[in-house]
Design a protein around this motif. Sequence first.
Motif, mmCIF file in Angstrom:
data_model
loop_
_atom_site.group_PDB
_atom_site.id
_atom_site.type_symbol
_atom_site.label_atom_id
_atom_site.label_comp_id
_atom_site.label_asym_id
_atom_site.label_seq_id
_atom_site.Cartn_x
_atom_site.Cartn_y
_atom_site.Cartn_z
ATOM 1 N N PHE A 167 0.868 -1.171 0.000
ATOM 2 C CA PHE A 167 0.000 0.000 0.000
ATOM 3 C C PHE A 167 0.905 1.221 0.000
ATOM 4 N N ALA A 168 0.576 2.209 -0.849
ATOM 5 C CA ALA A 168 1.395 3.414 -0.849
ATOM 6 C C ALA A 168 0.531 4.633 -1.109
ATOM 7 N N LEU A 169 1.049 5.770 -0.660
ATOM 8 C CA LEU A 169 0.436 7.054 -0.969
ATOM 9 C C LEU A 169 1.171 7.610 -2.177
ATOM 10 N N ALA A 170 0.415 7.978 -3.230
ATOM 11 C CA ALA A 170 1.062 8.486 -4.434
ATOM 12 C C ALA A 170 0.412 9.796 -4.859
ATOM 13 N N ALA A 222 -8.112 10.000 -3.000
ATOM 14 C CA ALA A 222 -8.970 9.031 -3.679
ATOM 15 C C ALA A 222 -8.433 7.635 -3.410
ATOM 16 N N SER A 223 -9.342 6.689 -3.162
ATOM 17 C CA SER A 223 -8.878 5.326 -2.885
ATOM 18 C C SER A 223 -10.001 4.317 -3.038
ATOM 19 N N LYS A 224 -9.607 3.087 -3.361
ATOM 20 C CA LYS A 224 -10.538 1.970 -3.309
ATOM 21 C C LYS A 224 -10.599 1.435 -1.880
ATOM 22 N N TYR A 225 -9.699 1.924 -1.036
ATOM 23 C CA TYR A 225 -9.563 1.395 0.329
ATOM 24 C C TYR A 225 -9.764 2.507 1.348
ATOM 25 N N PRO A 226 -11.011 2.964 1.559
ATOM 26 C CA PRO A 226 -11.242 4.107 2.449
ATOM 27 C C PRO A 226 -10.803 3.854 3.895
ATOM 28 N N ASN A 227 -10.953 2.623 4.389
ATOM 29 C CA ASN A 227 -10.568 2.375 5.790
ATOM 30 C C ASN A 227 -9.067 2.418 5.984
ATOM 31 N N VAL A 228 -8.344 1.813 5.037
ATOM 32 C CA VAL A 228 -6.883 1.850 5.113
ATOM 33 C C VAL A 228 -6.428 3.312 5.073
ATOM 34 N N THR A 229 -7.052 4.090 4.176
ATOM 35 C CA THR A 229 -6.696 5.498 4.036
ATOM 36 C C THR A 229 -6.966 6.256 5.342
ATOM 37 N N ARG A 230 -8.146 6.036 5.903
ATOM 38 C CA ARG A 230 -8.502 6.743 7.139
ATOM 39 C C ARG A 230 -7.528 6.398 8.260
ATOM 40 N N ASN A 231 -7.244 5.094 8.428
ATOM 41 C CA ASN A 231 -6.334 4.688 9.501
ATOM 42 C C ASN A 231 -4.947 5.284 9.324
ATOM 43 N N PHE A 232 -4.488 5.310 8.080
ATOM 44 C CA PHE A 232 -3.140 5.837 7.817
ATOM 45 C C PHE A 232 -3.063 7.317 8.215
ATOM 46 N N PHE A 233 -4.044 8.098 7.776
ATOM 47 C CA PHE A 233 -3.974 9.529 8.077
ATOM 48 C C PHE A 233 -4.328 9.821 9.529
ATOM 49 N N GLU A 279 4.955 7.886 -0.106
ATOM 50 C CA GLU A 279 5.217 7.194 1.149
ATOM 51 C C GLU A 279 4.647 5.786 1.093
ATOM 52 N N ASP A 280 5.405 4.806 1.589
ATOM 53 C CA ASP A 280 4.878 3.450 1.711
ATOM 54 C C ASP A 280 4.000 3.367 2.948
ATOM 55 N N ILE A 281 2.901 2.632 2.845
ATOM 56 C CA ILE A 281 2.008 2.499 4.006
ATOM 57 C C ILE A 281 2.148 1.134 4.662
ATOM 58 N N ALA A 282 2.130 0.076 3.858
ATOM 59 C CA ALA A 282 2.275 -1.262 4.437
ATOM 60 C C ALA A 282 2.644 -2.263 3.358
ATOM 61 N N GLN A 283 3.391 -3.287 3.762
ATOM 62 C CA GLN A 283 3.729 -4.378 2.854
ATOM 63 C C GLN A 283 2.572 -5.365 2.826
#
Lengths: 216, 398
Positions: A97-100, A117-128, A175-179
């Motif tokens: 997962f990465a932020l681009a 914008a994302s297909k993964y709103p929860n991953v995005t929310r948790n990251f920020f 930024e990388d978010i998770a492998q």
Amino acid sequence: MNKPLRIALTKGRLEKDTVKLLESLGYDCTQLHEKGRKLILYVPDANLEVVLAKAADVITYVEHGVCDMGVVGKDTLMEMNGKLFELVNLGFGKCKFALATKKDYPFYDGFGVKTIASKYPNVTRNFFESKNMDVDIVKIEGSVELAPLLELADGIVDIVETGTTLKENGLEVVEDIAQISARLIVNTVSLKMRQQEIESFVQKVEGKLNDQKNCM
Amino acid sequence: MRRYDLITPEGTRDYLFDECYAKRETEKKIHSIFKRMGYAELITPGLEFYDVFNLNSRYFPQEELYKLTDNKGRLLVLRPDSTMPIARVVATRLKDAMLPLRLFYNQTVYRFEPSLKGRSDEIVQTGIELLGSSSRMADMEIISAAVSVLSSVGADYSLELGDVGIFRELMHRLNATPAQKEEIRSLIEEKNYPALNDLLDRMGDNKITNALKKLPTLFGGVEVFEKASALFQDARIEMLLDHLKELYLEVCELNQNGRITVDLGLVNKTDYYTGLVMKGYLAGCGEEVLAGGRYDKLLSEFGYDIPAVGMAVNVDAVAGVSAKLEKPQLRIPDVLISAAEGCEAQAIAVAEELRSEGKVVEHALFSDLELVREYARDRKIGKIIFVSEEGMEVDANE
């Protein structure tokens, strides 16, 4: 013979990799190769019933206990956040997962609230949330790369494998978010009620994965 | 416009006939177990002040609670748990009562579940609390109640024991930030071995990190205790393990049909548990149907420092398993009574007479006798009594 253990596989590439793994363990996967349109298949010598499903459904089936085990990507696990045991990192299906953003875009500059914008709103929310940053999240179903190009969003959170799609569209990873890789998940009750069967299957899989690691 | 007048809110449902019957039968069966052990029922309000659930030892995430305000603007919640209200009652109105106290409850708890997951926001829990004793006998009493409840269902079952004290002891000695500790706990709970190993590898190779790595793998039968004591080699943990092992062996002796297991990796986030923990499973249900443990610090948060142990059963889950094993049979009425006009009082007297003999009796509410017969056929009622001026006429209904 006992009731078979039921395992749900994510259709597509993870399914193929899992079948390869099962075959390398010496199991007869004929039905899995000649599946036609069938959704429930049988691996006789492992006493395994194989169910084919979309990634998110694999988690749902395992969480409810109608499947004992499942093979699913860490990306879907992070987005869905189910209550289950995540026993083995299978190693295949690797990506991240990465932020681009657009190339050289000053993402962290300024005081305005950013749109992602994302297909993964929860991953995005948790990251920020972990960065204590308020962002507006827009859910996109198709090619997320379009959103910053059309200036709907400042950045995207998405799965990155090789980075080619990003590069071709003038985007870059900030930024990388998770492998990410495929995981073997197990229902919380199944692991306890059918401990021996599941543990012996898991041990075989882990043994094989270790052998492969050592060969490389 | 009334748009939602014909449906129930998401996460709730109506229980009709068989389902309702299965639920009540399950409750009855479990309550008779509790009552025979000397437990007395109490009822706490469905609405409580939010503060009752806002404690140090158990944290409910805001988004999981149904909240509203009272007429003074104070924050209320629909009870998400029954043990904390019971702790409140015991610490106030029962403060001078003789200990130990044995209480049981049968109440709905409300929690927001993630939508579209097929889960209920409204669950009936029935459970027992044994307050005022830290003895091993108290632990045994609760465990044996759990075994009785599980075995009463008739499905394959498994009861799992653990002790969170072991995990707490290890964490106490680990040099890590609270955030790291929380991550370790959640990885142990998920039995996420790969990620747990990665995280602990980064924290150094020592006795504590090695023990934590193995903790979630320590589940199964009696062999777990040997593995654990070889691994931990620590006097304080050894004591906890011995206590658990003794309980385990005693329960195994009592228990005839089910499986009793141990899991030292039972470390739930939202627990107020301090020692013994347990979970019960039934074949045919994808989540635990019973959970409990010892909570020696909860009462002190309400200003009354006494130890306690208890457990709760998910009635809906148990009823679901029972209904699958044996289709619930609603009792079919024995007799249908049809009264001619002017003979209603007489019909009621006949019905009362039959009911006093233990029969189930219904009144037919049709003046057309053909409709009476049709209704009886549809309801599978075997006998019709026609009451009229001329007297009674009994008709066997085919």
